[in-house]
Motif scaffolding. Structure first.
Motif, PDB file in Angstrom:
ATOM      1  N   UNK A 171      52.270  55.092  44.823  1.00  0.00           N
ATOM      2  CA  UNK A 171      50.910  54.762  44.764  1.00  0.00           C
ATOM      3  C   UNK A 171      50.786  53.362  46.336  1.00  0.00           C
ATOM      4  N   UNK A 172      51.563  52.690  46.983  1.00  0.00           N
ATOM      5  CA  UNK A 172      51.444  52.237  48.237  1.00  0.00           C
ATOM      6  C   UNK A 172      51.129  53.506  49.332  1.00  0.00           C
ATOM      7  N   UNK A 173      52.182  54.527  48.918  1.00  0.00           N
ATOM      8  CA  UNK A 173      51.828  55.911  49.616  1.00  0.00           C
ATOM      9  C   UNK A 173      50.400  55.981  50.211  1.00  0.00           C
ATOM     10  N   UNK A 174      50.261  56.168  48.304  1.00  0.00           N
ATOM     11  CA  UNK A 174      48.472  56.666  48.582  1.00  0.00           C
ATOM     12  C   UNK A 174      47.504  55.885  49.181  1.00  0.00           C
ATOM     13  N   UNK A 175      47.574  54.554  48.852  1.00  0.00           N
ATOM     14  CA  UNK A 175      47.226  53.418  49.427  1.00  0.00           C
ATOM     15  C   UNK A 175      47.146  53.419  50.725  1.00  0.00           C
ATOM     16  N   UNK A 176      48.031  53.491  51.472  1.00  0.00           N
ATOM     17  CA  UNK A 176      47.518  53.913  52.521  1.00  0.00           C
ATOM     18  C   UNK A 176      47.583  55.268  53.538  1.00  0.00           C
ATOM     19  N   UNK A 177      47.091  56.628  52.540  1.00  0.00           N
ATOM     20  CA  UNK A 177      46.594  57.158  53.282  1.00  0.00           C
ATOM     21  C   UNK A 177      44.655  57.154  53.013  1.00  0.00           C
ATOM     22  N   UNK A 178      45.004  56.470  51.591  1.00  0.00           N
ATOM     23  CA  UNK A 178      43.780  56.969  51.116  1.00  0.00           C
ATOM     24  C   UNK A 178      42.924  56.042  51.963  1.00  0.00           C
ATOM     25  N   UNK A 179      43.210  54.343  53.305  1.00  0.00           N
ATOM     26  CA  UNK A 179      42.534  54.121  53.645  1.00  0.00           C
ATOM     27  C   UNK A 179      42.688  54.361  55.352  1.00  0.00           C
ATOM     28  N   UNK A 180      44.034  55.002  55.963  1.00  0.00           N
ATOM     29  CA  UNK A 180      44.356  56.311  56.757  1.00  0.00           C
ATOM     30  C   UNK A 180      44.520  55.292  58.067  1.00  0.00           C
ATOM     31  N   UNK A 181      44.043  54.057  57.984  1.00  0.00           N
ATOM     32  CA  UNK A 181      44.016  53.614  59.669  1.00  0.00           C
ATOM     33  C   UNK A 181      45.543  52.875  59.798  1.00  0.00           C
ATOM     34  N   UNK A 182      46.976  52.963  58.908  1.00  0.00           N
ATOM     35  CA  UNK A 182      47.884  52.721  59.382  1.00  0.00           C
ATOM     36  C   UNK A 182      48.470  54.068  58.376  1.00  0.00           C
ATOM     37  N   UNK A 183      49.911  53.843  59.329  1.00  0.00           N
ATOM     38  CA  UNK A 183      50.708  55.018  58.585  1.00  0.00           C
ATOM     39  C   UNK A 183      51.779  53.881  56.863  1.00  0.00           C
ATOM     40  N   UNK A 184      51.987  55.272  56.099  1.00  0.00           N
ATOM     41  CA  UNK A 184      52.611  54.473  54.550  1.00  0.00           C
ATOM     42  C   UNK A 184      54.228  53.372  54.611  1.00  0.00           C
ATOM     43  N   UNK A 185      54.151  53.481  56.037  1.00  0.00           N
ATOM     44  CA  UNK A 185      55.462  53.336  56.915  1.00  0.00           C
ATOM     45  C   UNK A 185      55.206  51.402  57.138  1.00  0.00           C
ATOM     46  N   UNK A 186      53.920  51.401  57.590  1.00  0.00           N
ATOM     47  CA  UNK A 186      53.413  49.893  57.733  1.00  0.00           C
ATOM     48  C   UNK A 186      53.822  48.732  56.661  1.00  0.00           C
ATOM     49  N   UNK A 187      52.786  50.079  55.486  1.00  0.00           N
ATOM     50  CA  UNK A 187      52.527  49.849  54.332  1.00  0.00           C
ATOM     51  C   UNK A 187      53.736  48.661  53.325  1.00  0.00           C
ATOM     52  N   UNK A 188      54.790  49.899  54.116  1.00  0.00           N
ATOM     53  CA  UNK A 188      56.293  49.634  52.943  1.00  0.00           C
ATOM     54  C   UNK A 188      56.921  48.978  53.619  1.00  0.00           C
ATOM     55  N   UNK A 189      56.916  48.258  54.911  1.00  0.00           N
ATOM     56  CA  UNK A 189      57.497  47.477  56.124  1.00  0.00           C
ATOM     57  C   UNK A 189      56.669  46.181  55.439  1.00  0.00           C
ATOM     58  N   UNK A 190      55.499  45.756  55.095  1.00  0.00           N
ATOM     59  CA  UNK A 190      54.868  44.568  54.628  1.00  0.00           C
ATOM     60  C   UNK A 190      55.553  44.610  53.563  1.00  0.00           C
ATOM     61  N   UNK A 191      55.453  45.418  52.116  1.00  0.00           N
ATOM     62  CA  UNK A 191      55.805  45.265  51.653  1.00  0.00           C
ATOM     63  C   UNK A 191      57.133  43.969  51.735  1.00  0.00           C
ATOM     64  N   UNK A 192      58.085  45.211  52.288  1.00  0.00           N
ATOM     65  CA  UNK A 192      59.235  44.604  52.259  1.00  0.00           C
ATOM     66  C   UNK A 192      59.438  43.312  53.099  1.00  0.00           C
ATOM     67  N   UNK A 193      58.305  42.933  54.209  1.00  0.00           N
ATOM     68  CA  UNK A 193      58.562  41.716  54.412  1.00  0.00           C
ATOM     69  C   UNK A 193      58.412  40.049  53.496  1.00  0.00           C
TER      70      UNK A 193
END
Length: 138
Positions: free
Chosen positions: A9-31
């Protein structure tokens, strides 16, 4: 460890938006997870005295500043002098970008992130300069 459904789901949200890579979303989640851990253990000083700080780990609210501090600390620990380069390769160049990612995840109902009415993107506006924050020589 992120359950596979949440990861997808996080990867989907990242791809849907397109400004940031999924890795950025995973890192924010980890933070976010690290901020909660460090606040609970006393390794990070609280900046938010909100009544929504639950003890169960589920309703534990962190402020934008607390998240950004955990984000900075985790990036420096993980990548040292390369932190800024790694983050920029993901499209994350400012604290505002971290806020954008947070609110993309908050606004996705399937991720079930919670927010208080007082939470705004303004909490993330120009909190620190990436060049200074990720200078490992200071």
């Amino acid at each position: 460890m992120i359950p596979e459904q949440v990861r997808e789901r996080i990867a989907f949200v990242a791809r849907r938006d397109g400004r940031y890579t999924p890795a950025a979303f995973f890192f924010v989640n980890e933070a976010v997870a690290m901020a909660v851990k460090w606040l609970k253990s006393g390794e990070m000083k609280p900046r938010d005295v909100a009544s929504s700080r639950g003890d169960d780990g589920i309703n534990f609210h962190i402020s934008g500043y607390e998240l950004l501090e955990a984000f900075r600390r985790l990036a420096r620990e993980r990548w040292g002098c390369m932190a800024k380069v790694v983050l920029e390769s993901w499209g994350v160049r400012r604290t505002d970008d971290v806020g954008e990612i947070v609110f993309l995840m908050v606004d996705d109902e399937k991720l079930e992130w919670k927010r208080r009415e007082s939470d705004t993107k303004e909490e993330f506006r120009a909190v620190y300069d990436f060049a200074e924050a990720f200078d490992v020589w200071e």
